[in-house]
Design a protein around this motif. Sequence first.
Motif, PDB file in Angstrom:
ATOM      1  N   ARG A  60      42.742  46.110  37.426  1.00  0.00           N
ATOM      2  CA  ARG A  60      41.825  45.837  36.298  1.00  0.00           C
ATOM      3  C   ARG A  60      41.002  44.579  36.559  1.00  0.00           C
ATOM      4  N   LEU A  61      41.670  43.527  37.029  1.00  0.00           N
ATOM      5  CA  LEU A  61      40.947  42.284  37.306  1.00  0.00           C
ATOM      6  C   LEU A  61      39.974  42.475  38.462  1.00  0.00           C
ATOM      7  N   LEU A  62      40.387  43.165  39.497  1.00  0.00           N
ATOM      8  CA  LEU A  62      39.523  43.396  40.646  1.00  0.00           C
ATOM      9  C   LEU A  62      38.272  44.159  40.233  1.00  0.00           C
ATOM     10  N   GLU A  63      38.436  45.185  39.432  1.00  0.00           N
ATOM     11  CA  GLU A  63      37.277  45.946  38.945  1.00  0.00           C
ATOM     12  C   GLU A  63      36.346  45.041  38.149  1.00  0.00           C
ATOM     13  N   ARG A  64      36.906  44.196  37.338  1.00  0.00           N
ATOM     14  CA  ARG A  64      36.101  43.296  36.506  1.00  0.00           C
ATOM     15  C   ARG A  64      35.328  42.297  37.358  1.00  0.00           C
ATOM     16  N   VAL A  65      36.002  41.637  38.310  1.00  0.00           N
ATOM     17  CA  VAL A  65      35.300  40.615  39.086  1.00  0.00           C
ATOM     18  C   VAL A  65      34.262  41.231  40.021  1.00  0.00           C
ATOM     19  N   LEU A  66      34.510  42.428  40.514  1.00  0.00           N
ATOM     20  CA  LEU A  66      33.520  43.072  41.375  1.00  0.00           C
ATOM     21  C   LEU A  66      32.305  43.526  40.581  1.00  0.00           C
ATOM     22  N   ASP A  67      32.486  43.889  39.319  1.00  0.00           N
ATOM     23  CA  ASP A  67      31.339  44.252  38.471  1.00  0.00           C
ATOM     24  C   ASP A  67      30.401  43.068  38.276  1.00  0.00           C
ATOM     25  N   PHE A  68      30.952  41.854  38.304  1.00  0.00           N
ATOM     26  CA  PHE A  68      30.150  40.655  38.086  1.00  0.00           C
ATOM     27  C   PHE A  68      29.689  40.005  39.375  1.00  0.00           C
ATOM     28  N   ALA A  87      53.744  31.802  35.220  1.00  0.00           N
ATOM     29  CA  ALA A  87      52.562  31.565  34.393  1.00  0.00           C
ATOM     30  C   ALA A  87      52.183  32.902  33.774  1.00  0.00           C
ATOM     31  N   PRO A  88      51.145  32.919  32.937  1.00  0.00           N
ATOM     32  CA  PRO A  88      50.671  34.220  32.453  1.00  0.00           C
ATOM     33  C   PRO A  88      50.323  35.120  33.627  1.00  0.00           C
ATOM     34  N   ASP A  89      50.215  36.422  33.372  1.00  0.00           N
ATOM     35  CA  ASP A  89      49.916  37.363  34.451  1.00  0.00           C
ATOM     36  C   ASP A  89      48.660  36.974  35.224  1.00  0.00           C
ATOM     37  N   ILE A  90      47.640  36.517  34.501  1.00  0.00           N
ATOM     38  CA  ILE A  90      46.383  36.123  35.142  1.00  0.00           C
ATOM     39  C   ILE A  90      45.941  34.812  34.523  1.00  0.00           C
ATOM     40  N   PHE A  91      45.546  33.876  35.357  1.00  0.00           N
ATOM     41  CA  PHE A  91      44.853  32.730  34.815  1.00  0.00           C
ATOM     42  C   PHE A  91      43.732  32.345  35.753  1.00  0.00           C
ATOM     43  N   LEU A  92      42.740  31.674  35.212  1.00  0.00           N
ATOM     44  CA  LEU A  92      41.493  31.402  35.911  1.00  0.00           C
ATOM     45  C   LEU A  92      41.304  29.903  36.004  1.00  0.00           C
ATOM     46  N   ARG A  93      40.945  29.455  37.185  1.00  0.00           N
ATOM     47  CA  ARG A  93      40.537  28.062  37.365  1.00  0.00           C
ATOM     48  C   ARG A  93      39.091  28.094  37.823  1.00  0.00           C
ATOM     49  N   HIS A  94      38.237  27.414  37.102  1.00  0.00           N
ATOM     50  CA  HIS A  94      36.821  27.374  37.475  1.00  0.00           C
ATOM     51  C   HIS A  94      36.623  26.323  38.554  1.00  0.00           C
ATOM     52  N   ASP A  95      35.654  26.573  39.406  1.00  0.00           N
ATOM     53  CA  ASP A  95      35.256  25.600  40.405  1.00  0.00           C
ATOM     54  C   ASP A  95      33.739  25.655  40.515  1.00  0.00           C
ATOM     55  N   ASP A  96      33.202  24.936  41.462  1.00  0.00           N
ATOM     56  CA  ASP A  96      31.744  24.883  41.606  1.00  0.00           C
ATOM     57  C   ASP A  96      31.141  26.219  42.004  1.00  0.00           C
ATOM     58  N   HIS A  97      31.951  27.157  42.442  1.00  0.00           N
ATOM     59  CA  HIS A  97      31.448  28.425  42.961  1.00  0.00           C
ATOM     60  C   HIS A  97      31.857  29.600  42.084  1.00  0.00           C
ATOM     61  N   TYR A 121      40.916  33.139  40.664  1.00  0.00           N
ATOM     62  CA  TYR A 121      41.937  33.725  39.817  1.00  0.00           C
ATOM     63  C   TYR A 121      43.307  33.599  40.463  1.00  0.00           C
ATOM     64  N   TYR A 122      44.308  33.348  39.636  1.00  0.00           N
ATOM     65  CA  TYR A 122      45.689  33.307  40.087  1.00  0.00           C
ATOM     66  C   TYR A 122      46.445  34.385  39.334  1.00  0.00           C
ATOM     67  N   LEU A 123      47.175  35.211  40.066  1.00  0.00           N
ATOM     68  CA  LEU A 123      47.963  36.283  39.462  1.00  0.00           C
ATOM     69  C   LEU A 123      49.427  36.077  39.838  1.00  0.00           C
ATOM     70  N   ARG A 124      50.272  36.268  38.898  1.00  0.00           N
ATOM     71  CA  ARG A 124      51.698  36.211  39.181  1.00  0.00           C
ATOM     72  C   ARG A 124      52.051  37.394  40.075  1.00  0.00           C
ATOM     73  N   LYS A 125      52.831  37.146  41.138  1.00  0.00           N
ATOM     74  CA  LYS A 125      53.162  38.210  42.090  1.00  0.00           C
ATOM     75  C   LYS A 125      53.820  39.405  41.413  1.00  0.00           C
ATOM     76  N   SER A 126      54.509  39.164  40.337  1.00  0.00           N
ATOM     77  CA  SER A 126      55.205  40.252  39.651  1.00  0.00           C
ATOM     78  C   SER A 126      54.352  40.922  38.575  1.00  0.00           C
ATOM     79  N   CYS A 127      53.042  40.658  38.556  1.00  0.00           N
ATOM     80  CA  CYS A 127      52.196  41.180  37.464  1.00  0.00           C
ATOM     81  C   CYS A 127      52.008  42.695  37.525  1.00  0.00           C
ATOM     82  N   GLY A 128      52.191  43.301  38.685  1.00  0.00           N
ATOM     83  CA  GLY A 128      52.039  44.752  38.798  1.00  0.00           C
ATOM     84  C   GLY A 128      50.651  45.142  39.243  1.00  0.00           C
TER      85      GLY A 128
END
Length: 128
Positions: free
Chosen positions: A115-123, A88-98, A102-109
């Motif tokens: 980058r994603l971790l920094e972003r989600v922790l900021d929010f 799949a793409p390097d990162i994709f998001l599935r929304h839920d009630d909470h 996020y799903y990341l491809r194991k080979s994304c690096g």
Amino acid sequence: RAESPRILLVEKNPQLFADLSAALVEANYQICHCRDAEEALDLIGRQPPDAIISDVFGEHSGGEFRERVKQRPGMKDVPVMFLTPAQAPDIFLRHDDHGGTYYLRKSCGPEVLLRLLERVLDFAPVGR
């Protein structure tokens, strides 16, 4: 945040764990490590993390694990990021009630993960 965010890394592959934890430690995150979902759920009860990065478990793409995490006190808004071998793409998001899962491809690096971790922790809500 007064201290470095605590990241729960749930990964049974020793090489992938070593690679990811090295990148996370270099980026000043605290790492807690578990090899499977049951061990992770036990640790969450004792030391709630600021975010979870987990291998996908079984045929449900981690959904059951995510639901069990979100039912724990104080864990509703904690970001959950799954590592998947899916093509799949390097990162994709599935929304839920909470919020988001996020799903990341194991080979994304590690740079994509960081980058994603920094972003989600900021929010993430402060003062959990």
